[in-house]
Write a protein that holds these residues in place. Structure first.
Motif, PDB file in Angstrom:
ATOM      1  N   LYS A 186       3.962   9.739   9.973  1.00  0.00           N
ATOM      2  CA  LYS A 186       3.465  11.110   9.904  1.00  0.00           C
ATOM      3  C   LYS A 186       2.558  11.380   8.712  1.00  0.00           C
ATOM      4  CE  LYS A 186       7.128  12.934  12.628  1.00  0.00           C
ATOM      5  NZ  LYS A 186       8.022  13.986  12.931  1.00  0.00           N
ATOM      6  N   SER A 187       2.636  10.535   7.713  1.00  0.00           N
ATOM      7  CA  SER A 187       1.821  10.751   6.522  1.00  0.00           C
ATOM      8  C   SER A 187       0.444  10.121   6.720  1.00  0.00           C
ATOM      9  CB  SER A 187       2.505  10.132   5.304  1.00  0.00           C
ATOM     10  OG  SER A 187       1.734  10.361   4.156  1.00  0.00           O
ATOM     11  N   GLY A 188      -0.591  10.865   6.457  1.00  0.00           N
ATOM     12  CA  GLY A 188      -1.947  10.337   6.597  1.00  0.00           C
ATOM     13  C   GLY A 188      -2.390   9.537   5.378  1.00  0.00           C
ATOM     14  N   LEU A 189      -1.628   9.643   4.301  1.00  0.00           N
ATOM     15  CA  LEU A 189      -1.996   8.997   3.045  1.00  0.00           C
ATOM     16  C   LEU A 189      -0.728   8.445   2.406  1.00  0.00           C
ATOM     17  CD1 LEU A 189      -4.555   8.789   1.200  1.00  0.00           C
ATOM     18  CD2 LEU A 189      -3.677  10.777   0.018  1.00  0.00           C
ATOM     19  N   ILE A 190      -0.802   7.209   1.921  1.00  0.00           N
ATOM     20  CA  ILE A 190       0.325   6.608   1.221  1.00  0.00           C
ATOM     21  C   ILE A 190      -0.182   6.034  -0.097  1.00  0.00           C
ATOM     22  CG2 ILE A 190       1.686   6.095   3.273  1.00  0.00           C
ATOM     23  CD1 ILE A 190       0.635   3.220   3.159  1.00  0.00           C
ATOM     24  N   TRP A 191       0.742   5.776  -1.018  1.00  0.00           N
ATOM     25  CA  TRP A 191       0.391   5.138  -2.280  1.00  0.00           C
ATOM     26  C   TRP A 191       0.948   3.724  -2.250  1.00  0.00           C
ATOM     27  CZ3 TRP A 191       0.565  10.207  -1.742  1.00  0.00           C
ATOM     28  CH2 TRP A 191      -0.382  10.973  -2.404  1.00  0.00           C
ATOM     29  N   VAL A 192       0.093   2.753  -2.559  1.00  0.00           N
ATOM     30  CA  VAL A 192       0.483   1.348  -2.505  1.00  0.00           C
ATOM     31  C   VAL A 192       0.188   0.699  -3.850  1.00  0.00           C
ATOM     32  CG1 VAL A 192       0.070  -0.861  -1.365  1.00  0.00           C
ATOM     33  CG2 VAL A 192       0.003   1.241  -0.035  1.00  0.00           C
ATOM     34  N   ARG A 193       1.177  -0.060  -4.353  1.00  0.00           N
ATOM     35  CA  ARG A 193       0.980  -0.832  -5.577  1.00  0.00           C
ATOM     36  C   ARG A 193       1.375  -2.260  -5.278  1.00  0.00           C
ATOM     37  NH1 ARG A 193       3.936  -2.512  -9.887  1.00  0.00           N
ATOM     38  NH2 ARG A 193       5.784  -1.359  -9.262  1.00  0.00           N
ATOM     39  N   GLY A 194       0.408  -3.151  -5.360  1.00  0.00           N
ATOM     40  CA  GLY A 194       0.655  -4.562  -5.109  1.00  0.00           C
ATOM     41  C   GLY A 194       1.128  -5.272  -6.352  1.00  0.00           C
TER      42      GLY A 194
END
Length: 171
Positions: free
Chosen positions: A17-25
């Motif tokens: 449902k979220s159009g934006l996520i935060w990703v940290r590799g």
């Protein structure tokens, strides 16, 4: 067992449902906001090409931390760990994933030719949940603003409300 299933359901529904996520590799200093598609049980990302979003720290075989926000208030709902896999251009899995990404890509400069450009110049990544979720933090995670010569707004002049009311009266 039921808590694991509830955790999986939360990860899937919140991420869908979220159009934006935060990703940290692995090795990335900070999380980065990215657009994504949930497809076949994983987050699919497109990037690292001209005109596409950067994906620093995300490498094939690595891990990533994904933070999902709520759609209504924008607050953090869940943070989960993912295994990163880079899809090979032209494979059946790549074709299916790109078909999903193509529907979500807004304002592509090359229209229908974008999938060919993606195959040549971009990376398509699949972030599969490992089942690990991080607990929500107790306090806020807001950082103090950096020192700046900028100032806050000063109080409005005392005469301004009268000037505004006078203008309304003329109409």
């Amino acid at each position: 067992m039921t808590s694991e299933l509830l955790g999986q359901a939360l990860v899937e529904e919140a991420t869908k449902k979220s159009g934006l996520i935060w990703v940290r590799g692995d090795g990335a200093p900070a999380a980065r906001a990215v657009w994504h598609v949930w497809h076949d049980g994983a987050v699919c990302l497109l990037g690292d090409g001209p005109g596409e979003q950067p994906l620093p720290g995300l490498a094939d075989g690595g891990r990533a931390e994904v933070t999902v926000r709520g759609k209504d208030k924008g607050g953090r709902l869940v943070t989960w760990t993912a295994a990163v896999t880079e899809l090979t251009a032209g494979s059946a899995e790549w074709d299916a994933t790109v078909a999903e990404l193509k529907g979500k890509r807004l304002n592509a400069p090359d229209g229908e030719a974008m999938t060919g450009r993606w195959a040549r110049e971009c990376r398509v990544l699949r972030l599969t949940p490992t089942g690990d979720t991080a607990p929500l933090p107790d306090g806020d995670l807001a950082a103090s603003p950096l020192p700046s010569p900028a100032t806050t707004r000063r109080p409005i002049p005392a005469a301004l409300p009268r000037l505004l009311l006078r203008r309304r009266g003329r109409k």
